[in-house]
Design a protein around this motif. Sequence first.
Motif, PDB file in Angstrom:
ATOM      1  N   ASN A 174       0.803  -1.219   0.000  1.00 34.36           N
ATOM      2  CA  ASN A 174       0.000   0.000   0.000  1.00 34.36           C
ATOM      3  C   ASN A 174       0.843   1.279   0.000  1.00 34.36           C
ATOM      4  O   ASN A 174       0.302   2.378   0.090  1.00 34.36           O
ATOM      5  CB  ASN A 174      -0.973   0.011   1.174  1.00 34.36           C
ATOM      6  N   GLY A 175       2.186   1.153  -0.065  1.00 34.19           N
ATOM      7  CA  GLY A 175       3.056   2.322  -0.123  1.00 34.19           C
ATOM      8  C   GLY A 175       3.583   2.788   1.225  1.00 34.19           C
ATOM      9  O   GLY A 175       4.442   3.658   1.281  1.00 34.19           O
ATOM     10  N   TRP A 176       3.074   2.245   2.305  1.00 34.47           N
ATOM     11  CA  TRP A 176       3.568   2.584   3.638  1.00 34.47           C
ATOM     12  C   TRP A 176       4.802   1.741   3.959  1.00 34.47           C
ATOM     13  O   TRP A 176       5.061   0.746   3.293  1.00 34.47           O
ATOM     14  CB  TRP A 176       2.487   2.323   4.681  1.00 34.47           C
ATOM     15  N   TYR A 177       5.534   2.135   5.001  1.00 36.37           N
ATOM     16  CA  TYR A 177       6.728   1.404   5.407  1.00 36.37           C
ATOM     17  C   TYR A 177       6.534   0.775   6.779  1.00 36.37           C
ATOM     18  O   TYR A 177       6.042   1.417   7.703  1.00 36.37           O
ATOM     19  CB  TYR A 177       7.944   2.339   5.466  1.00 36.37           C
ATOM     20  N   ALA A 178       6.932  -0.487   6.891  1.00 34.84           N
ATOM     21  CA  ALA A 178       6.937  -1.202   8.165  1.00 34.84           C
ATOM     22  C   ALA A 178       8.392  -1.330   8.598  1.00 34.84           C
ATOM     23  O   ALA A 178       9.306  -1.283   7.772  1.00 34.84           O
ATOM     24  CB  ALA A 178       6.316  -2.581   8.000  1.00 34.84           C
ATOM     25  N   CYS A 179       8.611  -1.492   9.903  1.00 36.97           N
ATOM     26  CA  CYS A 179       9.988  -1.594  10.366  1.00 36.97           C
ATOM     27  C   CYS A 179      10.143  -2.658  11.445  1.00 36.97           C
ATOM     28  O   CYS A 179       9.200  -3.023  12.133  1.00 36.97           O
ATOM     29  CB  CYS A 179      10.494  -0.253  10.878  1.00 36.97           C
ATOM     30  N   SER A 180      11.367  -3.138  11.522  1.00 42.90           N
ATOM     31  CA  SER A 180      11.801  -4.069  12.558  1.00 42.90           C
ATOM     32  C   SER A 180      13.174  -3.592  12.996  1.00 42.90           C
ATOM     33  O   SER A 180      13.783  -2.744  12.342  1.00 42.90           O
ATOM     34  CB  SER A 180      11.912  -5.490  12.001  1.00 42.90           C
ATOM     35  N   VAL A 181      13.675  -4.157  14.084  1.00 44.45           N
ATOM     36  CA  VAL A 181      15.022  -3.826  14.518  1.00 44.45           C
ATOM     37  C   VAL A 181      15.707  -5.107  14.986  1.00 44.45           C
ATOM     38  O   VAL A 181      15.110  -5.926  15.670  1.00 44.45           O
ATOM     39  CB  VAL A 181      15.024  -2.733  15.615  1.00 44.45           C
ATOM     40  N   SER A 182      16.951  -5.285  14.546  1.00 41.68           N
ATOM     41  CA  SER A 182      17.766  -6.421  14.945  1.00 41.68           C
ATOM     42  C   SER A 182      18.723  -5.959  16.038  1.00 41.68           C
ATOM     43  O   SER A 182      19.386  -4.933  15.901  1.00 41.68           O
ATOM     44  CB  SER A 182      18.559  -6.935  13.741  1.00 41.68           C
ATOM     45  N   ILE A 183      18.787  -6.722  17.127  1.00 42.71           N
ATOM     46  CA  ILE A 183      19.704  -6.432  18.234  1.00 42.71           C
ATOM     47  C   ILE A 183      20.588  -7.658  18.398  1.00 42.71           C
ATOM     48  O   ILE A 183      20.124  -8.712  18.810  1.00 42.71           O
ATOM     49  CB  ILE A 183      18.927  -6.110  19.526  1.00 42.71           C
ATOM     50  N   ARG A 184      21.848  -7.495  18.034  1.00 46.72           N
ATOM     51  CA  ARG A 184      22.780  -8.624  18.022  1.00 46.72           C
ATOM     52  C   ARG A 184      23.875  -8.420  19.070  1.00 46.72           C
ATOM     53  O   ARG A 184      24.345  -7.309  19.275  1.00 46.72           O
ATOM     54  CB  ARG A 184      23.422  -8.734  16.643  1.00 46.72           C
ATOM     55  N   PHE A 187       4.789   3.906   8.555  1.00 46.54           N
ATOM     56  CA  PHE A 187       5.320   5.231   8.246  1.00 46.54           C
ATOM     57  C   PHE A 187       5.187   5.525   6.768  1.00 46.54           C
ATOM     58  O   PHE A 187       5.169   4.623   5.936  1.00 46.54           O
ATOM     59  CB  PHE A 187       6.802   5.292   8.657  1.00 46.54           C
ATOM     60  N   ARG A 188       5.144   6.813   6.444  1.00 42.31           N
ATOM     61  CA  ARG A 188       5.041   7.259   5.053  1.00 42.31           C
ATOM     62  C   ARG A 188       6.385   7.251   4.342  1.00 42.31           C
ATOM     63  O   ARG A 188       6.431   7.213   3.120  1.00 42.31           O
ATOM     64  CB  ARG A 188       4.459   8.679   4.978  1.00 42.31           C
ATOM     65  N   ASP A 189       7.511   7.338   5.081  1.00 40.88           N
ATOM     66  CA  ASP A 189       8.815   7.333   4.428  1.00 40.88           C
ATOM     67  C   ASP A 189       9.787   6.420   5.177  1.00 40.88           C
ATOM     68  O   ASP A 189       9.653   6.183   6.371  1.00 40.88           O
ATOM     69  CB  ASP A 189       9.382   8.751   4.302  1.00 40.88           C
ATOM     70  N   ALA A 190      10.771   5.917   4.435  1.00 39.54           N
ATOM     71  CA  ALA A 190      11.711   4.935   4.970  1.00 39.54           C
ATOM     72  C   ALA A 190      12.623   5.517   6.038  1.00 39.54           C
ATOM     73  O   ALA A 190      12.962   4.840   7.005  1.00 39.54           O
ATOM     74  CB  ALA A 190      12.544   4.351   3.833  1.00 39.54           C
ATOM     75  N   VAL A 191      13.027   6.766   5.893  1.00 40.22           N
ATOM     76  CA  VAL A 191      13.951   7.372   6.859  1.00 40.22           C
ATOM     77  C   VAL A 191      13.303   7.488   8.235  1.00 40.22           C
ATOM     78  O   VAL A 191      13.918   7.141   9.250  1.00 40.22           O
ATOM     79  CB  VAL A 191      14.438   8.751   6.362  1.00 40.22           C
ATOM     80  N   THR A 192      12.069   7.926   8.284  1.00 44.43           N
ATOM     81  CA  THR A 192      11.358   8.034   9.561  1.00 44.43           C
ATOM     82  C   THR A 192      11.171   6.658  10.188  1.00 44.43           C
ATOM     83  O   THR A 192      11.328   6.487  11.400  1.00 44.43           O
ATOM     84  CB  THR A 192       9.993   8.721   9.370  1.00 44.43           C
ATOM     85  N   ALA A 193      10.858   5.672   9.371  1.00 41.27           N
ATOM     86  CA  ALA A 193      10.704   4.301   9.870  1.00 41.27           C
ATOM     87  C   ALA A 193      12.019   3.795  10.450  1.00 41.27           C
ATOM     88  O   ALA A 193      12.042   3.173  11.517  1.00 41.27           O
ATOM     89  CB  ALA A 193      10.219   3.389   8.751  1.00 41.27           C
ATOM     90  N   ALA A 194      13.141   4.063   9.777  1.00 47.19           N
ATOM     91  CA  ALA A 194      14.455   3.626  10.254  1.00 47.19           C
ATOM     92  C   ALA A 194      14.821   4.320  11.566  1.00 47.19           C
ATOM     93  O   ALA A 194      15.341   3.685  12.490  1.00 47.19           O
ATOM     94  CB  ALA A 194      15.520   3.903   9.204  1.00 47.19           C
TER      95      ALA A 194
END
Length: 81
Positions: free
Chosen positions: A25-35, A53-60
Amino acid sequence: MAPKNFDPVTVGKYLVSPIIRMLDNGWYACSVSIRSGRGQQTTDRVLRLTRLFRDAVTAAEYALSEGLQWIGGGRGAVRPA
């Protein structure tokens, strides 16, 4: 869509890496890896976050912030990996 990887950061013994994925749908989903650890002693925990989120930078930025909060790291202790 393939996940986008942004630059990880090192906080003490942890490597925190945001992982971003564009949805159909054009939105961004995010996850985070903790190693942490090395070799056979490596542990990698991946947290799937529910905000979109609407943009990748904000999601990151959000994923990195949540990862840092999860390990209890402050911004002063962060260095690029």
